[in-house]
Scaffold this motif. Structure first.
Motif, mmCIF file in Angstrom:
data_model
loop_
_atom_site.group_PDB
_atom_site.id
_atom_site.type_symbol
_atom_site.label_atom_id
_atom_site.label_comp_id
_atom_site.label_asym_id
_atom_site.label_seq_id
_atom_site.Cartn_x
_atom_site.Cartn_y
_atom_site.Cartn_z
ATOM 1 N N THR A 199 39.099 45.805 48.314
ATOM 2 C CA THR A 199 39.311 44.564 48.782
ATOM 3 C C THR A 199 38.711 44.034 50.169
ATOM 4 O OG1 THR A 199 41.618 44.533 47.884
ATOM 5 C CG2 THR A 199 41.098 42.857 49.363
ATOM 6 N N THR A 200 38.204 43.017 50.170
ATOM 7 C CA THR A 200 37.551 42.212 51.449
ATOM 8 C C THR A 200 37.751 40.821 51.571
ATOM 9 O OG1 THR A 200 35.406 42.219 52.837
ATOM 10 C CG2 THR A 200 35.312 41.813 50.380
ATOM 11 N N PHE A 201 37.394 40.020 52.318
ATOM 12 C CA PHE A 201 37.651 38.722 52.446
ATOM 13 C C PHE A 201 36.094 37.932 52.783
ATOM 14 C CE2 PHE A 201 41.568 40.950 53.706
ATOM 15 C CZ PHE A 201 42.506 40.216 52.975
ATOM 16 N N ALA A 202 36.242 36.845 52.288
ATOM 17 C CA ALA A 202 35.046 36.039 52.470
ATOM 18 C C ALA A 202 35.460 34.510 52.303
ATOM 19 C CB ALA A 202 33.902 36.560 51.254
ATOM 20 N N THR A 203 34.240 33.827 52.453
ATOM 21 C CA THR A 203 34.344 32.297 52.177
ATOM 22 C C THR A 203 33.780 31.900 51.027
ATOM 23 O OG1 THR A 203 34.245 32.294 54.476
ATOM 24 C CG2 THR A 203 33.735 30.314 53.351
ATOM 25 N N LEU A 204 34.562 30.880 50.419
ATOM 26 C CA LEU A 204 33.777 30.354 49.138
ATOM 27 C C LEU A 204 33.493 28.954 49.624
ATOM 28 C CD1 LEU A 204 33.567 30.746 46.283
ATOM 29 C CD2 LEU A 204 35.680 30.027 45.624
ATOM 30 N N GLU A 205 32.121 28.654 49.692
ATOM 31 C CA GLU A 205 31.573 27.214 49.915
ATOM 32 C C GLU A 205 31.583 26.665 48.685
ATOM 33 O OE1 GLU A 205 27.754 27.858 51.694
ATOM 34 O OE2 GLU A 205 28.569 28.160 53.679
ATOM 35 N N LEU A 206 31.866 25.277 49.071
ATOM 36 C CA LEU A 206 32.016 24.451 47.927
ATOM 37 C C LEU A 206 31.306 23.120 48.235
ATOM 38 C CD1 LEU A 206 36.172 24.047 47.579
ATOM 39 C CD2 LEU A 206 34.535 25.734 46.551
ATOM 40 N N GLU A 207 30.599 22.839 47.176
ATOM 41 C CA GLU A 207 29.607 21.652 47.273
ATOM 42 C C GLU A 207 30.248 20.385 46.224
ATOM 43 O OE1 GLU A 207 25.068 20.120 45.839
ATOM 44 O OE2 GLU A 207 25.627 22.249 45.833
ATOM 45 N N TRP A 208 30.584 19.234 46.710
ATOM 46 C CA TRP A 208 31.177 18.373 45.986
ATOM 47 C C TRP A 208 29.961 17.006 45.825
ATOM 48 C CZ3 TRP A 208 36.118 18.875 44.375
ATOM 49 C CH2 TRP A 208 36.920 19.989 45.034
ATOM 50 N N SER A 209 30.429 16.328 44.543
ATOM 51 C CA SER A 209 29.620 15.177 44.443
ATOM 52 C C SER A 209 29.908 13.940 45.462
ATOM 53 C CB SER A 209 29.797 14.741 43.006
ATOM 54 O OG SER A 209 31.282 14.200 42.766
#
Length: 336
Positions: A48-58
């Motif tokens: 297990t590790t932790f990270a960031t989910l980058e989101l790109e929106w219209s």
């Protein structure tokens, strides 16, 4: 397994054990403890590790209201799904209907008119069930089209006329949209070409960043969102397109990123003391059995003082084999 990979995992385990400050290899101890035979524990292991989910929106799109008059009722609220053919609001007591076509209408249409906008209208009427499909894509406003328009108007409480009035239509860029913001209120006057609604942005892309190890090490794992939703993670770190809709429904529209948990299920692994694991000259890992025979191993993870290995079925291993002058995997080259 490469030297860099094995060294990274073992170095991480020793760092967690407080041994990372040693000037020599972490597999060599200053004070040689006595060798001892230890039992091998086997468990289902998940890294297990932790990270960031980058989101790109219209960029958010808007819905224009072309009618003039008094807004008597707003039928759509933020978050509502608006399918083509549904009423969005009433102006002067009459509804304005959302309709999806390739482009907005810019003129009223009646019997005898022709053009691409008539073809758009016939396609929309066919999709709504007011016109037989075989008569769609007709560029001429025929009596059959006039009858379909009259049926459409009656069904949507737009009057008994057989002409098409685009001011009673709110153009939808898709067959179904989601309202993000309502820009009109009941009791407000509109005078044509007014922004009535702002649509929720669409999630275009989601990429995992900030992992402490290369993304390839986490291929075919799972991303766990704060609400517990689990999504598959491919080797490129991009959330698959078929999961974007699921993800969009689980997060607030427009948020730039999410803190997520990443889990990789390794299956059954052998848990051995870090002092039982040695390295060959080229960096491959090995362990010794109680008879001092060397066995190749593959390091798959670890924690403070413990290394997770696969590739061996030993029930017991020899800890601190260097006290018996057993080191460097006996000079063998282990295939990892």
């Amino acid at each position: 397994m490469t030297f860099r990979r094995a060294w990274f995992l073992l170095g991480a385990v020793f760092a967690a054990s407080g041994l990372a400050g040693c000037s020599q290899s972490p597999l060599v101890q200053d004070a040689e403890p006595a060798p001892m035979v230890v039992a091998v524990d086997r468990q289902e292991v998940t890294i297990t590790t932790f990270a960031t989910l980058e989101l790109e929106w219209s960029r958010p799109e808007v819905l224009w209201v072309a009618a003039s008059g008094l807004v008597t009722e707003v039928l759509v609220q933020p978050g509502y799904t608006v399918p083509s053919g549904s009423a969005l609001l009433n102006v002067d007591g009459a509804p304005l209907v959302g309709l999806h076509t390739p482009a907005p209408f810019h003129r009223a249409l009646e019997a005898g008119d022709s053009g691409d906008d008539v073809a758009m209208l016939t396609d929309a009427l066919a999709a709504a069930g007011d016109l037989p499909a075989e008569t769609a894509d007709n560029t001429t406003f025929t009596p059959v089209v006039a009858e379909a328009v009259q049926q459409f108007n009656q069904r949507h409480n737009l009057g008994n006329t057989d002409s098409f009035d685009p001011s009673r239509i709110v153009w939808l860029p898709k067959r179904s949209v989601v309202a993000g913001q309502v820009n009109l209120r009941a009791g407000e006057e509109v005078a044509g070409r007014t922004i009535g609604f702002t649509l929720s942005p669409e999630l275009l892309d989601a990429r995992l960043v900030g992992l402490s190890r290369p993304i390839s090490d986490w291929a075919n794992t799972s991303v766990i969102l704060p609400n517990g939703l689990e999504l598959p993670l491919p080797e490129d770190g991009l959330v698959p397109a078929n999961s974007l809709t699921i993800l969009q429904e689980a997060v607030d529209a427009g948020v730039p990123d999410l803190n997520v948990r990443v889990e990789k299920r390794l299956g059954t692994a052998s848990l051995v003391p870090v002092t039982a694991v040695q390295q060959s000259a080229r960096g491959d890992a090995c362990v010794y059995d109680k008879h001092s025979n060397v066995h190749g191993a593959v390091i798959v993870g670890g924690e403070a003082g413990i290394v997770y290995i696969s590739g061996t079925s030993l029930d017991e291993v020899l800890a601190n084999p260097t006290a018996l002058d057993l080191a460097n995997c006996g000079g063998m080259e282990v295939d990892g």
